[in-house]
Write a protein that holds these residues in place. Sequence first.
Motif, PDB file in Angstrom:
ATOM      1  N   THR A  60      30.582  49.275  30.540  1.00 31.65           N
ATOM      2  CA  THR A  60      30.966  48.438  29.404  1.00 31.65           C
ATOM      3  C   THR A  60      32.383  47.911  29.575  1.00 31.65           C
ATOM      4  O   THR A  60      32.649  46.739  29.305  1.00 31.65           O
ATOM      5  CB  THR A  60      30.865  49.254  28.098  1.00 31.65           C
ATOM      6  N   TYR A  61      33.289  48.746  30.064  1.00 34.57           N
ATOM      7  CA  TYR A  61      34.661  48.325  30.306  1.00 34.57           C
ATOM      8  C   TYR A  61      34.698  47.232  31.383  1.00 34.57           C
ATOM      9  O   TYR A  61      35.435  46.255  31.271  1.00 34.57           O
ATOM     10  CB  TYR A  61      35.506  49.521  30.730  1.00 34.57           C
ATOM     11  N   TRP A  62      33.893  47.405  32.434  1.00 33.77           N
ATOM     12  CA  TRP A  62      33.817  46.399  33.504  1.00 33.77           C
ATOM     13  C   TRP A  62      33.320  45.073  32.946  1.00 33.77           C
ATOM     14  O   TRP A  62      33.865  44.020  33.270  1.00 33.77           O
ATOM     15  CB  TRP A  62      32.913  46.898  34.620  1.00 33.77           C
ATOM     16  N   LEU A  63      32.278  45.111  32.119  1.00 35.85           N
ATOM     17  CA  LEU A  63      31.770  43.878  31.513  1.00 35.85           C
ATOM     18  C   LEU A  63      32.832  43.218  30.644  1.00 35.85           C
ATOM     19  O   LEU A  63      33.008  41.994  30.684  1.00 35.85           O
ATOM     20  CB  LEU A  63      30.532  44.166  30.666  1.00 35.85           C
ATOM     21  N   TYR A  64      33.554  44.017  29.885  1.00 36.63           N
ATOM     22  CA  TYR A  64      34.600  43.481  29.017  1.00 36.63           C
ATOM     23  C   TYR A  64      35.701  42.814  29.848  1.00 36.63           C
ATOM     24  O   TYR A  64      36.151  41.723  29.520  1.00 36.63           O
ATOM     25  CB  TYR A  64      35.191  44.607  28.172  1.00 36.63           C
ATOM     26  N   LYS A  65      36.141  43.493  30.926  1.00 38.27           N
ATOM     27  CA  LYS A  65      37.200  42.934  31.750  1.00 38.27           C
ATOM     28  C   LYS A  65      36.730  41.690  32.508  1.00 38.27           C
ATOM     29  O   LYS A  65      37.500  40.781  32.749  1.00 38.27           O
ATOM     30  CB  LYS A  65      37.716  43.971  32.744  1.00 38.27           C
ATOM     31  N   THR A  66      35.468  41.665  32.903  1.00 37.23           N
ATOM     32  CA  THR A  66      34.952  40.543  33.685  1.00 37.23           C
ATOM     33  C   THR A  66      34.709  39.314  32.812  1.00 37.23           C
ATOM     34  O   THR A  66      35.101  38.199  33.163  1.00 37.23           O
ATOM     35  CB  THR A  66      33.642  40.930  34.405  1.00 37.23           C
ATOM     36  N   PHE A  67      34.055  39.485  31.693  1.00 33.52           N
ATOM     37  CA  PHE A  67      33.638  38.344  30.893  1.00 33.52           C
ATOM     38  C   PHE A  67      34.482  38.146  29.622  1.00 33.52           C
ATOM     39  O   PHE A  67      34.282  37.199  28.889  1.00 33.52           O
ATOM     40  CB  PHE A  67      32.166  38.489  30.483  1.00 33.52           C
ATOM     41  N   GLY A  68      35.432  39.032  29.362  1.00 33.67           N
ATOM     42  CA  GLY A  68      36.222  38.946  28.159  1.00 33.67           C
ATOM     43  C   GLY A  68      37.471  38.077  28.282  1.00 33.67           C
ATOM     44  O   GLY A  68      38.290  38.048  27.394  1.00 33.67           O
ATOM     45  N   ARG A  69      37.608  37.394  29.374  1.00 35.31           N
ATOM     46  CA  ARG A  69      38.821  36.579  29.571  1.00 35.31           C
ATOM     47  C   ARG A  69      38.713  35.255  28.942  1.00 35.31           C
ATOM     48  O   ARG A  69      38.184  34.445  28.686  1.00 35.31           O
ATOM     49  CB  ARG A  69      39.091  36.409  31.059  1.00 35.31           C
TER      50      ARG A  69
END
Length: 69
Positions: A60-69
Motif C-alpha cells: 500500500t505504501y508503494w502504491l501511494y508513493k508511486t501513484f500519489g504524486r
Amino acid sequence: MKEEKKKNSGCANIGIVSIILVFILPIWGLSGMIHGGSFIEGIQDSLKASISFIAVGVFTYWLYKTFGR
C-alpha cells in the motif's frame, strides 16, 4: 543537520518495532494456548498474520508513493 536526522529516523523506527515484537511474542503464544494449541503454534500463527499485515502495508505504501504524486 536536520536532513541527517531525518535520514536516520527509519533505523530508530525499526528498532522500536523490533523491541515491541519481542515483548508481544509471549502474549501471542499464550493466546494460542488458550485456543487449545501449543505455545509455538500460537506464535507461528501470529507471525504469519504479522508478515501478511506488513506485506500489505508495504504494498500500500508503494502504491501511494508511486501513484500519489
